[in-house]
Motif scaffolding. Structure first.
Motif, short mmCIF file in Angstrom:
data_model
loop_
_atom_site.label_atom_id
_atom_site.label_comp_id
_atom_site.label_asym_id
_atom_site.label_seq_id
_atom_site.Cartn_x
_atom_site.Cartn_y
_atom_site.Cartn_z
N LYS A 149 8.47 -0.44 2.46
CA LYS A 149 8.31 0.82 1.74
C LYS A 149 7.81 1.97 2.60
O LYS A 149 7.90 3.13 2.21
CB LYS A 149 7.38 0.62 0.54
N VAL A 150 7.24 1.67 3.74
CA VAL A 150 6.77 2.78 4.58
C VAL A 150 7.54 2.88 5.89
O VAL A 150 7.35 3.78 6.67
CB VAL A 150 5.26 2.67 4.92
N ILE B 227 1.97 -9.81 1.12
CA ILE B 227 1.90 -8.43 0.61
C ILE B 227 2.38 -7.46 1.68
O ILE B 227 3.11 -6.51 1.41
CB ILE B 227 0.44 -8.07 0.21
N ARG B 228 2.00 -7.76 2.92
CA ARG B 228 2.36 -6.85 4.01
C ARG B 228 3.88 -6.76 4.17
O ARG B 228 4.44 -5.69 4.33
CB ARG B 228 1.72 -7.32 5.31
N ALA C 155 5.25 -4.56 1.65
CA ALA C 155 4.78 -3.18 1.79
C ALA C 155 5.44 -2.48 2.97
O ALA C 155 5.71 -1.29 2.92
CB ALA C 155 3.26 -3.17 1.94
N ILE C 156 5.72 -3.23 4.03
CA ILE C 156 6.30 -2.63 5.24
C ILE C 156 7.61 -1.94 4.92
O ILE C 156 7.89 -0.83 5.38
CB ILE C 156 6.49 -3.70 6.34
#
Lengths: 122, 597
Positions: free
Chosen positions: A17-18, A10-11, A14-15
């Protein structure tokens, strides 16, 4: 959450995206997005650049936009800044050319000379 | 497509939201859809950026353009100019009080340069309402590491070795507290979070809850594993609606992802978390009163020992820390003990968040390494005192703290140096005062608060603080005698040693510290019937300087009590009987002919 691996997965997603908010990448691609650029079709070029970068999981590149670069008749214009190298200005861009720039210039470090402002001006 | 070329971060902390950042957010969404940009530009709702003075704050990435004082009307320009044409809006860029030129990127703002954001590391960077954004910044990795690689004893040792001390009050070593709860006999055990935060002027816990609630959840789960608890409660005041809402969203998301609940990470460890709302009584920040309140009793403290670690919630062993303390936990496990100890001073490791308020240019939240001097906070980060006034004192630690005078500006701030000065770290409120603040009146103000908030259980606090307040009122009204000052000091010292709980024991601090550093101001009130700062109304009188008055009549026009009279083009006079000392005439007079003394 059944395992640490699941969290790591998941990380990773997600990374991406930020990432933009953490530090700007070492390579900068700037797209001219003034009225002249947009009218000449800069938006599809910009979107193609982003799609390609995302698709290929390239992590150290930021894409930003700028106003009128000055050569309105050569729009859409894309500038590539690599650290320690001279800026390369690409002109009369379209989505196809944009793809090639990502592959050749960004991934394989080979400047696409035929699209650059130098060869067009000649 | 969910890959965006630009992220627009909007502060939705309590401060900015109350200045309409919610309307800015919805207007922006609306505009982006209108321009067909909603698939390219992502709007991110964040917690507090810290620089509340400049709010509402909007930051646009990847440029990092830091826009301040943004109004709903500015949204159109941000979309048209910045997002569509890529031109940074110079007029909206934040202009720091100590920067001569306009600043471009958020990283270049001097307000942030001397700060070190550990507890606030994710505030203003991630969207607190999306768990994946927290996971992207290594969220829940520390919990994963602890559960899969470490024993509870090893976990406690890491916290002990880090040197982390409680960020809510006296600075008790956190690891030791964890060890006591771990070793305590009895089951079940509980992990509690004190999010009551009642100090006037302190709002760091609220900001962490609003900007990064998952870090609290993760830390409490780690604590649960370390001490052997399966249930946690966050005691938070109902007056913090945004914080409560975001924390609940975060808890729900963590449960959904299996980061709270049964068999976390497949390790067999269970942990659950619930919110308990407090009605907003200052005394409920005292741990034993807080526990009573969760149990449904009236929130009143009791004698310690037994400490909550042995006999806490429902008589069971309970670990209790505050929000900021917990917020440090995950990052200690991620970056290691040595990293944490490299920040701060030998006896006070890490950072401290202060809520800067009062007479200072950059009001807001700042996080600094321990050992930073007061001067650096006030001048380098805070941007100094407005209107060219002189610094007089800083009140730290809220009503339980004391005032630090200008001669100690270069003292490095940590737990022990503040205590040595007669103040304390407390929760971290820092109220700056300039030459116009009367220190006797400041002491009166804080006592007024304590008297209101005393739970009334023990006589020293219930009666003693009331008597102190009466003496202070007498002095500020210009009716004090010299023996009042002696009585005040004696009372203060007595209450300090005889009150039941920390609230009562620290209530006299504002009196004692102002007596220590500003005794001359007390004496001026009593002996000369004069307020040196020109603050205490009863001791002031307004008069018109005859030579400078041109008789323009402006003052008499604004006077609400018709106290000013005189003929046009001739000096006016103020009738002291009628004057209500509101100061309206001083502001209006173009010749500086009205004075107060």
């Amino acid at each position: 959450m059944k395992s640490l691996e699941e969290l790591k997965k998941i990380r990773e997603d997600a990374i991406k995206k930020v990432k933009m908010r953490k530090d700007s990448g070492s390579i900068r691609i700037v797209v001219g997005m003034a009225t002249c650029g947009i009218a000449a079709g800069a938006r599809p070029v910009l979107m193609t650049l982003l799609e390609e970068i995302n698709k290929r999981n390239i992590s150290d590149v930021t894409v930003t936009q700028t106003g009128c670069i000055g050569f309105c008749e050569l729009e859409p214009i894309v500038e590539v800044y690599k650290p320690g190298e001279e800026k390369v200005t690409y002109v009369h861009m379209n989505p196809e050319k944009a793809k090639k720039i990502i592959v050749d210039h960004i991934v394989n470090d080979k400047v696409v000379t035929e699209y650059s402002i130098g060869s067009v001006k000649k | 497509m969910d890959f965006y070329r630009s992220h627009v971060l909007i502060c939705r902390g309590t401060g900015c939201t109350s200045s309409s950042s919610d309307k800015i957010e919805s207007k922006l969404q609306e505009k982006l859809i209108e321009k067909g940009l909603d698939k390219e530009v992502k709007v991110v709702r964040t917690g507090c950026f810290g620089l509340c003075e400049a709010g509402p704050i909007v930051v646009v990435y990847p440029e990092g353009a830091f826009y301040s004082h943004v109004k709903v009307e500015d949204v159109e320009d941000i979309v048209e100019e910045h997002l569509l044409k890529g031109r940074i809006l110079k007029r909206l860029l934040y202009k720091g009080a100590i920067d001569e030129e306009k600043i471009k990127s958020i990283n270049e703002v001097s307000f942030y340069k001397k700060q070190k954001r550990v507890a606030l590391r994710n505030c203003g960077i991630i969207n607190p309402e999306e768990i994946n954004e927290y996971i992207a910044v290594d969220g829940y990795m520390a919990l994963g590491k602890v559960l899969t690689e470490m024993t509870p004893e090893e976990t406690i040792n890491v916290v002990k070795d880090s040197g982390l001390r409680g960020r809510g009050g006296g600075g008790f070593p956190t690891g030791l507290k964890w060890e006591f709860a771990h070793k305590a006999e009895g089951k079940p055990k509980y992990v509690l979070c004190n999010a009551d935060e009642g100090d006037p002027g302190a709002f760091m816990d609220r900001s962490i809850l609003e900007g990064d609630p998952h870090s609290l959840i993760e830390a409490m789960a780690i604590a649960g594993y370390a001490v052997g608890a399966e249930q946690g409660y966050v005691y938070i005041r109902a007056e913090y609606p945004i914080a409560v809402k975001r924390l609940q969203i975060a808890i729900d998301q963590a449960k959904e992802k299996g980061l709270l609940g049964k068999d976390i990470f497949g390790t067999g460890f269970n942990f659950d978390l619930e919110i308990r709302l407090g009605a907003g009584a200052f005394v409920c920040g005292e741990e034993t009163a807080l526990i009573a309140s969760i149990e449904g009793e009236r929130g009143m403290p009791r004698n310690k020992p037994p400490f909550p670690a042995n006999k806490g919630l429902w008589g069971k062993p309970s670990l209790i820390n505050n929000v900021e303390t917990y917020a440090n936990i995950p990052v200690i496990f991620l970056n290691g003990v040595d990293w944490f100890k490299s920040i701060g001073t030998e006896k006070s490791a890490g950072t401290k968040v202060f809520a800067l308020g009062g007479k200072i240019n950059n009001t807001g939240l700042v996080e600094i390494p321990m050992g930073t001097t007061l001067r650096e906070i006030i001048y380098d980060i805070g941007g100094g005192i407005p209107n060219g006034k002189a610094f007089k004192a800083a009140q730290t630690g809220g009503p339980s703290g004391g005032c630090i005078s200008a001669e100690y500006l270069d003292t490095p701030i940590d737990y022990d140096s503040l205590t040595a000065l007669g103040s304390m770290m407390g929760s971290g409120g820092m109220i700056v005062m300039d030459e116009d603040n009367c220190m006797v009146d400041i002491a009166r103000f804080f006592l007024d608060f304590t008297v209101e908030e005393s739970c009334g259980k023990c006589p020293p606090c219930r009666i003693g603080t009331k008597r102190m307040l009466e003496i202070l009122e007498k002095i500020t009204h210009g009716e004090g005698e010299m023996e009042d000052i002696d009585n005040l000091e004696r009372l203060a010292k007595n209450i300090k040693v005889s009150a039941l709980c920390g609230l009562g024991q620290t209530a006299p601090n504002p009196v004692l510290s102002t007596l220590k550093y500003f005794r001359n101001e007390y004496e001026a009130h009593v002996l000369d019937r004069r307020c040196p700062a020109g603050n205490c109304k009863s001791l002031l009188s307004y008069y018109i300087k005859e030579d400078e008055c041109k008789g323009c009549t402006l003052c008499s026009q604004v006077c609400p009590s018709n106290a000013i009279s005189g003929e046009r083009k001739k000096p006016h006079v103020i009738d002291k009987e009628k004057c209500i000392k509101c100061g309206a005439c001083i502001e209006k007079c173009p010749f500086g002919a009205i004075a107060r003394k």
